[in-house]
Design a protein around this motif. Structure first.
Motif, short mmCIF file in Angstrom:
data_model
loop_
_atom_site.label_atom_id
_atom_site.label_comp_id
_atom_site.label_asym_id
_atom_site.label_seq_id
_atom_site.Cartn_x
_atom_site.Cartn_y
_atom_site.Cartn_z
N PRO A 296 14.00 23.08 62.48
CA PRO A 296 14.52 24.02 63.48
C PRO A 296 15.85 24.62 63.02
O PRO A 296 16.64 23.96 62.35
N TRP A 301 19.07 33.18 67.93
CA TRP A 301 18.22 34.36 67.83
C TRP A 301 17.32 34.32 66.60
O TRP A 301 16.82 35.34 66.14
N HIS A 302 17.13 33.10 66.06
CA HIS A 302 16.44 32.93 64.77
C HIS A 302 15.10 33.64 64.65
O HIS A 302 14.75 34.09 63.58
N ASP A 303 14.33 33.72 65.75
CA ASP A 303 12.99 34.31 65.59
C ASP A 303 12.89 35.73 66.14
O ASP A 303 11.80 36.27 66.24
N MET A 304 14.02 36.33 66.44
CA MET A 304 13.99 37.73 66.88
C MET A 304 13.72 38.65 65.69
O MET A 304 13.90 38.28 64.54
N TRP B 301 21.14 37.23 72.19
CA TRP B 301 20.35 36.22 72.89
C TRP B 301 20.51 36.35 74.42
O TRP B 301 20.23 35.41 75.15
N MET B 304 17.81 34.99 76.82
CA MET B 304 17.21 33.67 76.61
C MET B 304 17.60 32.74 77.76
O MET B 304 18.56 32.98 78.49
N PHE B 306 18.86 29.09 78.37
CA PHE B 306 19.44 27.91 77.75
C PHE B 306 19.40 26.76 78.77
O PHE B 306 19.43 27.00 79.98
N TYR B 355 16.50 25.65 74.15
CA TYR B 355 16.50 27.11 73.95
C TYR B 355 15.10 27.67 74.18
O TYR B 355 14.18 27.40 73.41
N HIS B 357 12.71 31.21 75.24
CA HIS B 357 12.67 32.66 75.39
C HIS B 357 12.74 33.02 76.87
O HIS B 357 12.56 32.17 77.73
N ARG B 358 12.97 34.30 77.13
CA ARG B 358 13.08 34.74 78.51
C ARG B 358 11.90 34.27 79.37
O ARG B 358 12.06 33.86 80.51
N ARG B 361 8.89 30.32 77.12
CA ARG B 361 8.32 29.65 75.95
C ARG B 361 9.45 29.07 75.09
O ARG B 361 10.53 29.64 75.00
N SER B 363 11.78 28.40 72.16
CA SER B 363 12.21 29.17 70.99
C SER B 363 12.41 28.25 69.79
O SER B 363 12.06 28.59 68.67
N VAL B 364 13.00 27.10 70.03
CA VAL B 364 13.25 26.16 68.94
C VAL B 364 13.10 24.75 69.51
O VAL B 364 13.56 24.47 70.62
N PRO B 365 12.41 23.87 68.76
CA PRO B 365 12.06 22.58 69.37
C PRO B 365 13.13 21.49 69.26
O PRO B 365 12.89 20.37 69.69
N LEU B 366 14.30 21.81 68.69
CA LEU B 366 15.27 20.73 68.53
C LEU B 366 15.79 20.25 69.88
O LEU B 366 15.75 20.96 70.88
#
Lengths: 399, 399
Positions: A296, A301-304, B301, B304, B306, B355, B357-358, B361, B363-366
């Motif tokens: 990760p 915004w890594h996947d924008m 972002w 997003m 958070f 984190y 997405h709007r 979903r 965005s990052v699995p950490l």
């Protein structure tokens, strides 16, 4: 696929008319501040100014773009005049007392923000050099050299840019040498001074030696001083669009050096690796950041999908095709061209959107801000147009 | 809706068992570095360490959290022991020679990054104060005071924190007074020292005077030195989660001051305004940034979702309900609780994702990084659990 005559003619039409009838008119109409000088780049989707602050990067870049149009496309008076308008603002408002350039100034040209970096200087340097070529005014040859020298001095003198990290995370970044290369290429061309090639060679060697990692098949963004892999977010985070931009700077140098095969190999290797890492196989488009180990990423915004990696990939794939004839690059070019035009570009008000979600939906409808001005988009249109014309000519010659 | 006995019992179960059986065990299992001391917060979804760097904010915060569990929930030896483990690392590795604290250190505790700000100090201060209360060791009363004083000195001495902007964009931010309030509240409680109330009053006045804007029905994040509205991205950008967090700091102060009606009014006004601005009516959840005029936001972002704004909104809505009895706050609490638990929380490995997405979903699995540690999530569980218990007791008393 191959780029046949018909396909090339269509691309040329798209790039040429897009540049001349959509992109540049959008900025000429909305971004010029005739009251206080300079340009306002922070524009809503319809061109309304939403912030009157003036980014210095963007000022140098748009000035360069206008003067490059004048120098390389057509000697239109309005391009020269607005180029001069940008030059005036840079000279009058963008320098601190110590000669370092600001990052943002306000509408009147008062300083708003100074940053540690010297990229304002690199973009001012290419603007001055293009203005010198357009006018022959000796003073701007000197201004260009001076700005370039400031860029070099700050980047090569340890400690002059106050370090963000301690000696325990002593990194070198690819941004310095990369921007150095393209800046020196512009100065070499517009000041007609081959001596800049020495700088370029040094920076290319630096990138080859430290940033290309065969074991990862990746171009790193940050490494240790000796090129060591840094197994932290800091060192693992890749920026595919940035590396692909760097790839075509190298390919451009290959062309200048009589189609140097080693440089063609280096540039296409960078493109190959970072296309594989950066292209989103699920939704299409190019990711902003990836982790070299597939872990990760820390940046939110890594996947924008941002506009500029797509601009750079259009240029890089076309140049790689031109230099190698490998049809995979024509396929990649078509892929990124189509994805970008389908997602960033809606011609109602002109210009591209800048910021999409991973799946291609618009995240924010603005057309410009402190980071997005009139640079990556028109540079792509211009370079892709010219490259497609060269490809078409070589088909015509060979028949 | 009203929070009836059954609903409250369910919430208590969720918060209490979540805290004790999921959240804290996740960090106790994965984040403790027994070799080099301190904590590793950069964890993948299953708890694997993906970066051994140690954030100083997160070190102070988790240390505070563990010791608060010890002080306020149950005197478990492991919480005290691991709190001490954190205190040791702070003392041994997190100070520069001039007494300012680092932002990030590496696994061994060598400095990686110093920032200009003094939030490391505010989080260290609450850790020391909680440790003083747990142990009575006088030395930590002093350490807490000293760290707090550094925080105050840097924030109140112009120029001591090198300014990011020039005098032409001279702003004051809400972050300083806001973190000041909660830090002083913790020191007042754990050092049993009412003198901290003076600071708190000053900061509350500052927020009321400068940051609450009736004309926008908004809590600003940055304003001019006299509270002037700054009609640029810099001044227009709102952070609803941050303001909602500030709202409950004010409500908390209202409770301390014998249910001061003016403070209740101020805190609920902040919540009302920023809930209206921040709640995403299409997808649910709380936006990261909004523009006060509804214009596009510059930060990438911005839309997003958070984790932490949702944690803070759970606390703020519950406290507002407790203090006013207004059922709309119970409805909002249910709304944000359900959205957050449905989107951030999957109990397979424990802890929340950070984190989204709007549209919710991932965005990052950490589960942790330099910004996300063990703080907002467990603090929410603890405070929501305790508030629901108080609400339940008052129902029981009234029957």
């Amino acid at each position: 696929m191959a780029l046949d005559r018909k396909t090339l003619q269509n691309y040329i039409l798209t790039y040429k008319s897009g540049l001349l009838e959509n992109i540049l008119p959008f900025w000429m109409k909305h971004a010029i501040d005739l009251t206080d000088g300079g340009f306002t780049f922070c524009l809503d989707r319809d061109g309304t100014v939403i912030d009157t602050d003036k980014g210095v990067w963007q000022t140098g870049r748009f000035t360069w773009m206008l003067l490059t149009m004048y120098n390389e496309v057509e000697q239109r008076e309005e391009w020269l005049k607005m180029g001069k308008h940008g030059i005036n603002f840079l000279e009058k408002h963008c320098y601190a007392e110590d000669g370092k350039m600001y990052f943002v100034v306000n509408k009147r040209g008062d300083p708003v923000r100074m940053r540690r970096y010297v990229f304002s200087e690199s973009f001012a340097a290419i603007a001055y050099a293009a203005y010198f070529r357009a006018t022959g005014e000796e003073r701007y040859r000197e201004k260009a050299r001076e700005a370039f020298d400031t860029f070099v001095t700050y980047n090569s003198t340890p400690g002059l840019i106050p370090p963000k990290y301690s000696i325990h995370r002593n990194m070198r970044g690819m941004g310095g040498p990369m921007i150095g290369i393209v800046t020196a290429q512009e100065l070499r061309k517009n000041l007609a001074d081959e001596s800049y090639s020495t700088h370029i060679s040094t920076w290319i060697d630096e990138i080859r030696q430290y940033f290309l990692k065969k074991e990862f098949r990746a171009v790193m963004e940050n490494v240790g001083q000796q090129g060591e892999f840094i197994d932290h977010f800091d060192g693992r985070t890749l920026n595919p669009g940035h590396a692909i931009e760097g790839a075509w700077f190298i390919l451009n140098e290959a062309i200048h050096r009589n189609f140097d095969p080693e440089l063609i190999k280096m540039g296409t290797t960078m493109l190959d690796w970072m296309w594989e890492i950066g292209w989103d196989k699920k939704y299409g488009g190019i990711y902003y950041f990836r982790d070299v180990k597939g872990l990760p990423v820390q940046e939110y915004w890594h996947d924008m999908k941002f506009w500029w990696p797509h601009n750079e990939a259009v240029i890089a794939t076309l140049m790689a095709y031109q230099l190698t004839g490998d049809q995979k690059y024509a396929t990649w070019h078509q892929q990124v061209h189509e994805w970008a035009f389908n997602h960033f570009f809606f011609s109602l008000f002109g210009e591209w959107y800048g910021y999409l979600h991973r799946d291609g939906r618009i995240s924010v409808p603005l057309k410009g801000n402190i980071w997005k001005g009139s640079f990556h988009v028109p540079r792509m249109y211009l370079m892709a147009w010219k490259t497609c014309e060269e490809l078409l000519q070589s088909i015509n010659r060979s028949k």
